[in-house]
Enzyme design. Structure first.
Site, short mmCIF file in Angstrom:
data_model
loop_
_atom_site.label_atom_id
_atom_site.label_comp_id
_atom_site.label_asym_id
_atom_site.label_seq_id
_atom_site.Cartn_x
_atom_site.Cartn_y
_atom_site.Cartn_z
N VAL A 43 0.85 -1.25 0.02
CA VAL A 43 0.14 -0.15 -0.05
C VAL A 43 0.83 1.38 -0.09
O VAL A 43 0.51 2.49 -0.27
CB VAL A 43 -1.07 0.02 1.26
CG1 VAL A 43 -0.14 0.07 2.69
CG2 VAL A 43 -2.07 1.29 1.04
N LYS A 44 2.12 1.22 0.36
CA LYS A 44 2.97 2.31 0.47
C LYS A 44 3.34 2.84 -0.98
O LYS A 44 3.93 4.04 -0.95
CB LYS A 44 4.27 1.98 1.29
CG LYS A 44 4.03 1.61 2.69
CD LYS A 44 3.50 2.92 3.55
CE LYS A 44 3.19 2.72 4.96
NZ LYS A 44 2.69 3.51 5.70
#
Length: 477
Positions: A43-44
């Site tokens: 998700v980063k």
């Protein structure tokens, strides 16, 4: 099929999968958003792209510049993919507690990796955050991404993750569950969902049991990338600006063992190979869903891939060594059985604590005097005990990462008799090497092997925390 001009265009747009097996028997459906299917594996990626673009717009990052960031791995990977694609040098400061696979991945993408500790006070010059700040100050044209306090971090999820979830569920989502690390993902996604639903969506933070976010004691835990650890020597406890506390309605606090084993179930039963923080989030989501009905819809965010944790979470020996796994070893293809299985370390400690739980754990604090250490050591089998980081009492016990070394009655007696030390002197002056460790579910033969010819006692670990001592004479063989 989608066609992109570059990998950066493939960031986000991740699918939802219903957890039909783990959620069996629950009235409310539980869906998982598979962020590990983003191009960089987490998700980063979203926050990394958002922060780089914002820095370019603000003139903080110019052609030929250097991107620097402290990371548990995932944000660094996202920054490296985006940064190298756009022509920047990237330096990733990585915690020494992060899985080694993450550093390997960072180097594969072209980052320069600097490893530094995080298990020291944040003000300590060797702390990871201080190391990257010095690098940013020393290198011309350097930009420190600072994901913990960068508003472009949560903004990425206000603009992308939140709208995706609202659209994918047709506005039916009623509960959103995610872990809290920097706080950017849950703050940005939750803010959008609350706005889109008129405040109807409940946002739940999934947190390691001892993390400060959810009300724990701040002691170490074994789930990477989420939670809030506080070293007892830290002077000021600063929470990330990226974490908007008002967005989170409540927390579900999940023990490490439940997190790790839930992640393994997610892979084996749902075919989703995700990381340990995904186990925390899924365990929390299942708890939330138990109290809901068919009119509700729970979405849990899976932050990263389990491929980065093959040496830890998906390694049975690692889990046993830290006391998270107690199933007996079996031959390949055989069904686990207790019949004929060798006795484990737990059998040696059984019944020594309240309710039959492990409980024999003589320890010496690092702030103790030699006289105080001797008072503890008298009567301890082998006359040896671990020396642990002095700190206020914590309800979850002593993490194995807080053990500094050991002290023996024999060494103290020799030093006092020879005039080399005084009873009021510090125990740290006679600090010996840390005792070997053995997981509570390991067989007695493993404990004997750990002791070898040089040690008389071993520290027993249960869920990564000190549970007791076993002496050579108790192990048989």
């Amino acid at each position: 099929m989608a066609v992109h001009d570059s990998v950066v265009d493939a960031i986000g747009g991740t699918p939802l999968f219903r957890l039909s097996r783990l959620g069996a028997g629950l009235a409310a459906p539980v869906y998982a958003k598979a962020e590990f299917l983003s191009i960089g594996g987490s998700v980063k990626d979203r926050a990394a792209l958002s922060m780089v673009l914002a820095a370019e717009r603000g003139g903080l990052l110019r052609p030929g510049g250097t991107i620097i960031e402290a990371t548990s791995g995932n944000t660094g990977i996202g920054l490296t993919i985006v940064g190298r694609r756009r022509g920047y040098r990237v330096i990733a400061g990585v915690s020494d507690r992060s899985a080694p696979e993450k550093s390997d991945i960072l180097r594969a993408y072209g980052a320069e990796v600097v490893v530094a500790p995080t298990a020291v006070p944040i003000e300590h010059p060797d702390h990871l955050f201080q190391v990257v700040r010095r690098l940013a100050a020393q290198i011309p044209g350097a930009w420190l991404a600072d994901q913990y306090d960068n508003p472009a971090n949560p903004d990425a999820h206000v603009r992308t993750t939140g709208p995706e979830l609202w659209g994918q569920t047709g506005g039916r989502i009623t509960h959103f569950v995610a872990g809290v690390g920097t706080g950017g993902t849950i703050s940005g996604t939750g803010a959008h969902l609350k706005q889109a639903s008129g405040g109807a969506v409940t946002v739940v933070g999934a947190d390691p049991e001892s993390s400060l976010y959810g009300g724990g004691d701040g002691s170490p835990y074994f789930v990477e990338s989420i939670g809030h650890f506080l070293h007892p020597g830290t002077e000021e406890d600063r929470w990330p600006v990226s974490f908007h506390r008002d967005v989170v309605d409540r927390f579900e606090r999940i023990p490490d063992r439940e997190s790790l084993l839930t992640a393994r179930r997610l892979a084996r039963e749902e075919g989703l190979l995700a990381g340990p923080s995904s186990g925390t989030a899924v365990a929390a989501a299942l708890r939330v869903a138990r109290d809901l009905g068919p009119q509700d819809l729970v979405v849990v965010l899976l932050p990263d891939s389990g491929r980065s944790y093959l040496s830890k979470l998906y390694n049975d020996d690692w889990l046993r060594r830290w006391g998270f796994l107690e199933e007996p070893r079996t031959a390949a293809g055989a069904e686990p059985t207790a019949a004929g299985a060798e006795a484990t370390v737990r059998s040696v400690l059984a019944g020594s604590g309240p309710g039959g739980a492990p409980g024999r754990l003589p320890v010496v604090g690092s702030d103790a005097t030699l006289a105080e250490a001797l008072a503890v050591l008298r009567g301890v089998p082998g006359g040896v005990a671990p020396v642990v980081l002095a700190r206020p009492a914590r309800p979850y016990g002593i993490s194995a990462t807080e053990v500094l070394g050991s002290v023996s009655a024999a060494a103290v007696d020799r030093a006092l008799a020879g005039g080399h030390a005084k009873p009021g002197g510090p125990v740290t002056a006679l600090l010996g090497p840390a005792l070997p460790t053995v997981g509570i579910g390991e067989p007695l033969s493993s404990a004997r092997a750990v002791l070898g010819p040089d040690h008389h006692a071993a520290l027993v670990l249960l869920d990564g925390r000190a549970a007791g001592l076993v002496h050579r004479t108790e192990l048989g063989g």
